[in-house]
Motif scaffolding. Structure first.
Motif, PDB file in Angstrom:
ATOM      1  N   MET A   9      -2.910 -44.085  12.679  1.00  0.00           N
ATOM      2  CA  MET A   9      -2.149 -42.838  12.587  1.00  0.00           C
ATOM      3  C   MET A   9      -2.759 -41.903  11.539  1.00  0.00           C
ATOM      4  O   MET A   9      -2.894 -40.704  11.771  1.00  0.00           O
ATOM      5  N   GLU A  10      -3.146 -42.474  10.387  1.00  0.00           N
ATOM      6  CA  GLU A  10      -3.745 -41.637   9.339  1.00  0.00           C
ATOM      7  C   GLU A  10      -5.095 -41.101   9.789  1.00  0.00           C
ATOM      8  O   GLU A  10      -5.440 -39.948   9.515  1.00  0.00           O
ATOM      9  N   LEU A  11      -5.867 -41.905  10.500  1.00  0.00           N
ATOM     10  CA  LEU A  11      -7.169 -41.472  11.001  1.00  0.00           C
ATOM     11  C   LEU A  11      -7.008 -40.283  11.943  1.00  0.00           C
ATOM     12  O   LEU A  11      -7.724 -39.285  11.830  1.00  0.00           O
ATOM     13  N   ASP A  21     -13.821 -28.582   9.415  1.00  0.00           N
ATOM     14  CA  ASP A  21     -14.059 -28.435   7.974  1.00  0.00           C
ATOM     15  C   ASP A  21     -15.373 -29.137   7.641  1.00  0.00           C
ATOM     16  O   ASP A  21     -15.482 -30.360   7.758  1.00  0.00           O
ATOM     17  N   GLU A  22     -16.380 -28.356   7.229  1.00  0.00           N
ATOM     18  CA  GLU A  22     -17.701 -28.930   6.956  1.00  0.00           C
ATOM     19  C   GLU A  22     -17.720 -29.774   5.686  1.00  0.00           C
ATOM     20  O   GLU A  22     -18.664 -30.510   5.447  1.00  0.00           O
ATOM     21  N   CYS A  23     -16.682 -29.704   4.873  1.00  0.00           N
ATOM     22  CA  CYS A  23     -16.614 -30.518   3.652  1.00  0.00           C
ATOM     23  C   CYS A  23     -16.208 -31.965   3.948  1.00  0.00           C
ATOM     24  O   CYS A  23     -16.518 -32.866   3.185  1.00  0.00           O
ATOM     25  N   PHE A  24     -15.522 -32.179   5.065  1.00  0.00           N
ATOM     26  CA  PHE A  24     -15.038 -33.509   5.444  1.00  0.00           C
ATOM     27  C   PHE A  24     -16.046 -34.207   6.335  1.00  0.00           C
ATOM     28  O   PHE A  24     -16.588 -33.611   7.257  1.00  0.00           O
ATOM     29  N   LYS A  25     -16.274 -35.485   6.043  1.00  0.00           N
ATOM     30  CA  LYS A  25     -17.184 -36.261   6.880  1.00  0.00           C
ATOM     31  C   LYS A  25     -16.593 -37.655   7.083  1.00  0.00           C
ATOM     32  O   LYS A  25     -16.210 -38.321   6.125  1.00  0.00           O
ATOM     33  N   GLU A  26     -16.526 -38.070   8.341  1.00  0.00           N
ATOM     34  CA  GLU A  26     -16.064 -39.409   8.675  1.00  0.00           C
ATOM     35  C   GLU A  26     -17.303 -40.272   8.887  1.00  0.00           C
ATOM     36  O   GLU A  26     -18.039 -40.112   9.860  1.00  0.00           O
ATOM     37  N   LEU A  27     -17.550 -41.188   7.945  1.00  0.00           N
ATOM     38  CA  LEU A  27     -18.735 -42.049   8.038  1.00  0.00           C
ATOM     39  C   LEU A  27     -18.477 -43.263   8.921  1.00  0.00           C
ATOM     40  O   LEU A  27     -19.413 -43.891   9.395  1.00  0.00           O
ATOM     41  N   GLY A  28     -17.236 -43.585   9.121  1.00  0.00           N
ATOM     42  CA  GLY A  28     -16.833 -44.702   9.963  1.00  0.00           C
ATOM     43  C   GLY A  28     -15.329 -44.625  10.120  1.00  0.00           C
ATOM     44  O   GLY A  28     -14.679 -43.753   9.540  1.00  0.00           O
ATOM     45  N   PRO A  29     -14.730 -45.550  10.871  1.00  0.00           N
ATOM     46  CA  PRO A  29     -13.290 -45.470  11.077  1.00  0.00           C
ATOM     47  C   PRO A  29     -12.473 -45.719   9.805  1.00  0.00           C
ATOM     48  O   PRO A  29     -11.296 -45.393   9.742  1.00  0.00           O
ATOM     49  N   THR A  30     -13.112 -46.266   8.766  1.00  0.00           N
ATOM     50  CA  THR A  30     -12.389 -46.524   7.512  1.00  0.00           C
ATOM     51  C   THR A  30     -13.121 -45.984   6.285  1.00  0.00           C
ATOM     52  O   THR A  30     -12.764 -46.319   5.156  1.00  0.00           O
ATOM     53  N   VAL A  31     -14.133 -45.133   6.470  1.00  0.00           N
ATOM     54  CA  VAL A  31     -14.892 -44.583   5.348  1.00  0.00           C
ATOM     55  C   VAL A  31     -14.997 -43.067   5.513  1.00  0.00           C
ATOM     56  O   VAL A  31     -15.453 -42.589   6.554  1.00  0.00           O
TER      57      VAL A  31
END
Length: 196
Positions: A9-11, A21-31
């Motif tokens: 849900m948080e993901l 938003d170019e400042c946010f990056k999802e490196l993996g499902p938990t990072v």
């Protein structure tokens, strides 16, 4: 709810909030990483948050060791991590990644108030001098390399130039004349065939 359901849900919420938003990056499902400040900003920094399996019941891991943060002193990085850790303890048991990123954004100036541009330098013991380990001076001393010609290229160039090193007038006309004569001959042949 199970921890995995809370994470899912948080993901989804993070993806929808920070979409575009170019400042946010999802490196993996938990990072996740978030850059606080613009790229050219001297007080910008990058936070990396990793969720353990039992998050949000257990605290996420907060890292300030990204390459982007190399110009920030270890003391300032530790100070930021400690302040974020206080927020983690206050929000333990709830989804807090968004809260941590927003806290860092809202308090950027306060978090970076002790920041001085940091360079990787080594101080000599018992001496006031400092040895810079960066390659700024050596890179400025390097001269630009000129394009090197092979011997065959030099010979060919020398054959085309006169004793002053200049190309004679009309030196490249030979190729133009060859092409034009071939075309002229073809036109004459076509005209001749047409006339017959």
């Amino acid at each position: 709810m199970a921890a995995n359901e809370d994470q899912e849900m948080e993901l989804e919420a993070l993806r929808s909030i920070y979409e575009g938003d170019e400042c946010f990056k999802e490196l993996g499902p938990t990072v996740f990483q978030y850059r606080v400040g613009d790229v050219g900003d001297g007080k910008a920094f990058l936070i990396e948050i990793s969720w353990p399996e039992t998050y949000p019941e257990t605290a996420p891991s907060i890292s300030m060791n990204a390459f982007f943060n190399n110009q920030i002193s270890p003391a300032v990085k530790q100070s930021i991590a400690n302040r974020l850790q206080e927020q983690v303890e206050a929000n333990l048991g709830t989804s807090m990644t968004y809260t941590l990123f927003e806290y860092a954004k809202d308090n950027k100036e306060e978090l970076m108030e002790r920041h001085q541009p940091y360079s990787n330098s080594i101080a000599l013991a018992g001496s006031d001098s400092t040895i810079e380990t960066t390659n700024k001076t050596s890179s400025s001393k390097k001269k630009e390399k000129k394009e090197q010609l092979t011997k065959a290229q030099k010979r060919k160039l020398a054959d085309k130039t006169d004793h002053k090193g200049e190309l004679p007038r009309g030196w490249n006309w030979v190729d133009v004349i060859k092409v034009m004569t071939k075309g002229f001959v073809l036109v004459l042949v076509e005209v001749f065939i047409f006339c017959i």
